[in-house]
Design an enzyme around this catalytic site. Structure first.
Site, PDB file in Angstrom:
ATOM      1  N   PRO A 141       0.800  -1.177   0.006  1.00  0.00           N
ATOM      2  CA  PRO A 141      -0.125   0.003   0.098  1.00  0.00           C
ATOM      3  C   PRO A 141       1.014   1.158  -0.070  1.00  0.00           C
ATOM      4  CG  PRO A 141      -0.075  -0.757   2.154  1.00  0.00           C
ATOM      5  CD  PRO A 141       0.720  -1.962   1.223  1.00  0.00           C
ATOM      6  N   CYS A 142       1.457   1.510  -1.297  1.00  0.00           N
ATOM      7  CA  CYS A 142       2.290   2.779  -1.174  1.00  0.00           C
ATOM      8  C   CYS A 142       1.452   3.985  -1.081  1.00  0.00           C
ATOM      9  CB  CYS A 142       3.079   2.897  -2.411  1.00  0.00           C
ATOM     10  SG  CYS A 142       2.253   2.621  -3.948  1.00  0.00           S
TER      11      CYS A 142
END
Lengths: 235, 182
Positions: A141-142
């Site tokens: 989850p950047c």
């Protein structure tokens, strides 16, 4: 004349299909923001991009992964538990992606936090570069990594998508924006003497009457606070 | 197999899937004789295919069309095998060069049937590396002498003598083993 040694050398039929180990497959599957193109090896997802330019996807795959890629039939469901295969990444890239994957849903951490977590506190820009080319966005989850002031910053799928993903995860975007506007990077509790990043779930439990805002870790330290051991704001 | 090189030129990824299906049997057999170990042979063959694909990525159509795929793939396999051994020697803590035979667990019947000739594997393992490679390329992979010489990077006369010395040594090793066994 038959030579028994030569006959013995000729190999037995090895009944094994290596296609699965050698060939990666790609397919279109549903992601949280719509359809995505997703490529997988036998180990897990190797590469994911928004649906669209299939030829560009395959060309980029060949350039970056260097593995053969053919159309597949079924794609994995996309989520935090989807297995990934990051063998094509450098060890620094893997460390950055692992640290990013540890950020809880609905919370955010600045790039500098990821840099500290991987043991290279000065490598903030390098962290940004790695996340900008994250091979498996949505899974790693950047979108939960923000600028140092807490504002959302850029995202490969667009800033709007970043806000939408965080909101869908239950992040209080208005609250976080208010902290950013007030230049608050840490919040402490005057009853515990502990300071947290604003999105830490411990920070969210501090009541208004006891919340103390800080503009830097140094300011919190000088005021006699210690950093939260859960969100590890850097001390 | 010009059909396969045509397929590669047409569509590198799709053509490569055909190449894997067509050559994996003979490459696995060759890898098995080089390593003496089933699991290592599978890893080695898969790695060799991936290395071959990465090389093909940078080849233009003429170069792909001109490839003798079988000899080229065997050469890639041999180089990958040599690299694996070099790496294992440099970092002995990481599993090391695979020893023939001796599985850590009790093998099931299918595995016993698939594991090839441990006595032969042990004898091959005792040959000097270049003789083992020459024998395997010539008589397991079934390359002709010029192809063996090219793969080993030696002259044809040298390749021929590695093959014949290797075979002679193998006969001696296997004969003494059979005597001691009986």
């Amino acid at each position: 004349m038959t030579d028994s040694l030569l006959a013995r050398l000729s190999p037995p039929a090895v009944e094994k299909d290596l296609s699965g180990a050698v060939m990666d497959t790609f397919t279109t599957t549903a992601g949280p923001l719509g359809d995505v193109l997703v490529a997988s090896s036998a180990e897990g997802v190797t590469y994911l991009r928004p649906v669209g330019d299939v030829d560009g996807f395959r060309a980029e795959y060949r350039r970056r992964l260097g593995r053969p890629l053919v159309p597949g039939t079924t794609g994995p469901s996309i989520g935090a538990r989807t297995p990934v295969d990051l063998r094509a990444c450098s060890s620094f890239e893997r460390d950055v992606l692992d640290a990013t994957a540890s950020i809880p849903a609905g919370q955010t951490r600045p790039y500098g936090w990821v840099a500290r977590e991987v043991g290279s506190p000065a490598a903030v820009r390098a962290v940004g570069t790695v996340l900008a080319r994250n091979p498996v966005p949505l899974i790693v989850p950047c979108h939960r990594v923000t600028k140092a002031d807490g504002s959302l910053g850029r995202y490969m799928l667009g800033e709007e998508a970043k806000a939408r993903l965080l909101a869908d995860e239950g992040a209080d975007l208005e609250g976080l924006a208010a902290f950013t506007a007030a230049r608050t990077v840490l919040v402490g509790s005057d009853t515990t003497g502990i300071a947290c990043l604003p999105s830490c779930h411990h920070a969210r439990r501090i009541t208004d009457a006891h919340r103390v805002s800080f503009r830097s870790a140094a300011a919190a330290r000088d005021a006699g606070y210690r950093g939260c051991t859960v969100c590890r704001p850097g001390w | 197999m010009s059909d396969l090189t045509d397929a590669l030129v047409e569509d590198l990824d799709g053509g490569f899937a055909q190449v894997v299906r067509w050559y994996q049997g003979s490459l696995l057999g060759t890898a098995l004789r080089l390593t003496g170990h089933r699991a290592s042979a599978e890893d080695l063959t898969a790695e060799a295919f991936l290395r071959a694909f990465r090389a093909l990525r940078d080849y233009d159509a003429d170069r792909i069309a001109a490839l003798d795929l079988r000899a080229w793939l065997v050469t890639v396999l041999l180089n990958e095998h040599r690299n694996t051994i070099r790496t294992a020697t440099r970092r002995p803590a990481l599993s090391g060069a695979p020893l023939p035979d001796r599985p850590a667990h009790e093998p099931g019947p299918a595995e016993v049937a698939a594991r090839a000739d441990p006595d032969l594997a042990a004898a091959l393992a005792r040959l000097p590396a270049v003789q083992r490679e020459a024998v395997v390329l010539r008589h397991v992979a079934d390359l002709d002498v010029p192809a063996v010489a090219a793969a080993l990077g030696v002259g044809e006369g040298t390749a021929r003598s590695h093959v014949s010395r290797g075979l002679a040594r193998l006969r001696t090793l296997l004969a003494s083993h059979d005597r001691s066994a009986s």
